[in-house]
Design an enzyme around this catalytic site. Structure first.
Site, mmCIF file in Angstrom:
data_model
loop_
_atom_site.group_PDB
_atom_site.id
_atom_site.type_symbol
_atom_site.label_atom_id
_atom_site.label_comp_id
_atom_site.label_asym_id
_atom_site.label_seq_id
_atom_site.Cartn_x
_atom_site.Cartn_y
_atom_site.Cartn_z
ATOM 1 N N HIS A 3 14.402 -43.567 -46.133
ATOM 2 C CA HIS A 3 15.867 -43.601 -46.070
ATOM 3 C C HIS A 3 16.280 -42.170 -45.720
ATOM 4 C CE1 HIS A 3 15.916 -47.518 -48.238
ATOM 5 N NE2 HIS A 3 14.768 -47.032 -48.721
ATOM 6 N N THR B 44 16.344 -51.445 -53.328
ATOM 7 C CA THR B 44 17.616 -50.782 -52.991
ATOM 8 C C THR B 44 18.283 -51.429 -51.782
ATOM 9 O OG1 THR B 44 16.563 -49.158 -51.551
ATOM 10 C CG2 THR B 44 16.784 -48.568 -53.888
ATOM 11 N N HIS C 233 8.296 -46.917 -46.029
ATOM 12 C CA HIS C 233 9.471 -46.736 -45.163
ATOM 13 C C HIS C 233 10.258 -45.565 -45.737
ATOM 14 C CE1 HIS C 233 10.909 -49.214 -48.501
ATOM 15 N NE2 HIS C 233 11.991 -48.464 -48.396
ATOM 16 N N GLU D 49 17.977 -41.705 -51.614
ATOM 17 C CA GLU D 49 18.622 -42.752 -52.412
ATOM 18 C C GLU D 49 18.787 -42.261 -53.841
ATOM 19 O OE1 GLU D 49 16.709 -46.666 -51.290
ATOM 20 O OE2 GLU D 49 18.749 -46.683 -50.437
ATOM 21 N N HIS E 181 16.875 -51.370 -40.122
ATOM 22 C CA HIS E 181 17.401 -50.564 -41.223
ATOM 23 C C HIS E 181 16.482 -49.446 -41.667
ATOM 24 C CE1 HIS E 181 15.364 -53.695 -43.681
ATOM 25 N NE2 HIS E 181 15.943 -54.521 -42.861
ATOM 26 N N HIS F 246 9.538 -44.223 -49.536
ATOM 27 C CA HIS F 246 9.221 -45.278 -50.512
ATOM 28 C C HIS F 246 7.894 -45.932 -50.172
ATOM 29 C CE1 HIS F 246 13.734 -45.816 -51.625
ATOM 30 N NE2 HIS F 246 13.152 -44.807 -52.251
#
Ligand code: B30
Ligand code: ZN
Length: 260
Positions: free
Chosen positions: A94, A199, A92, A104, A67, A117
């Site tokens: 997103h 999240t 990591h 996010e 992910h 993050h």
């Protein structure tokens, strides 16, 4: 372990609460950061939160967990402020499949192509990141928006290893040190902070979010390399993209800021 949750229709954010009841809670993340409704809190910069990591990380590993990519380490580094001590756990990102979405959090309704993050745990109150992750006040995550621009030299050290982690559940190492300060925006005195959650599942409401106003930049070519990772999605090419959750209302919570 393999995570069965994801971002597809059948395992995406709207299904998470079936197995992870916290996902339906009232203190979830991400949120739209509305600067106009943020409460100016001078005390947040007095004394300032210096994100003063004592030393570079060594022995870092880089994995594709299906992910996101994740950089973690055995070595210790922490930032401190007054009576606080937050120890680094992992970072990591997103991102989207295009540049018009992917972050996010949103800032005044605007979303960014990606969001970084940096996850930390409260080592004044807890003895491990696992213990801290489930309890209010356990984690502090620094959120950094990414916009398209100049290449990011520190992220390049990570991206240059991506060929080794193209497939989900693969892992490699990063040689040399990683200085976390290199991943923060030039101005760290302007940020927003609120009480929220992980999240992703298990969506524990344990996170003090600190989201910087100023973005960092990545080049188009670097963003394209982010999008070259493979995930576990059902889509034909298995591209790992659009790994972001939808916005959650702030509700009764308060959003504080150091921005005047
Ligand atoms: S985030 O910064 O709010 N996106 C976790 C930490 C930070 C965020 C989200 C989640 C976290 O610690 N999750 C628990 C660990 N994961 C392991 C993993 O990263 O691989 C467990 C899991 O998710 O089931 Cu798949
Ligand atoms: Zn995250």
């Amino acid at each position: 372990q393999k995570c069965l949750w994801g971002y597809d229709n059948d395992n995406g954010p709207h299904t998470w609460c079936r197995q992870y009841p916290k996902a339906a809670g009232a203190f979830q993340s991400p949120i739209n950061i509305d600067p106009a409704s943020a409460i100016y809190a001078a005390r947040l910069n007095n004394p300032p939160l210096h994100f003063n990591y004592q030393q570079a990380l060594t022995g870092c590993s880089l994995c594709n967990n299906g992910h996101s990519f994740q950089v973690s380490t055995e070595s210790d580094t922490a930032w401190r402020a007054a009576h606080l001590r937050y120890q680094f756990a992992q970072f990591h990102m997103h991102w989207g499949s295009g540049n018009g979405w992917g972050s996010e959090h949103a800032l005044d309704g605007k979303v960014f192509p990606a969001e970084l993050h940096l996850v930390h745990w409260n080592s004044k109150k807890f003895t491990s990141s696992q213990e801290a992750a489930a309890i209010k006040d356990g984690l502090a995550v620094l959120g950094v928006f990414v916009e398209v621009g100049l290449a990011h030299p520190a992220l390049e050290r990570v991206l240059s290893r991506f060929e080794a982690i193209r497939q989900p559940d693969s892992k490699t190492s990063i040689s040399g040190g990683i200085n976390l300060a290199d991943f923060l925006p030039s101005n760290t005195t302007e940020f927003f902070t609120y009480e929220g959650s992980l999240t992703t599942p298990p969506c524990f409401e344990s996170v003090q979010w600190i989201v910087f106003r100023k973005p960092i930049t990545m080049s188009q070519e670097q963003l394209d390399r982010l999008r070259s990772l493979k995930g576990r999605s059902q889509s034909s090419d298995q591209q790992l993209v659009n790994n972001y959750r939808h916005l959650i209302p702030l509700g009764s919570r308060k959003l504080y800021t150091t921005c005047k």
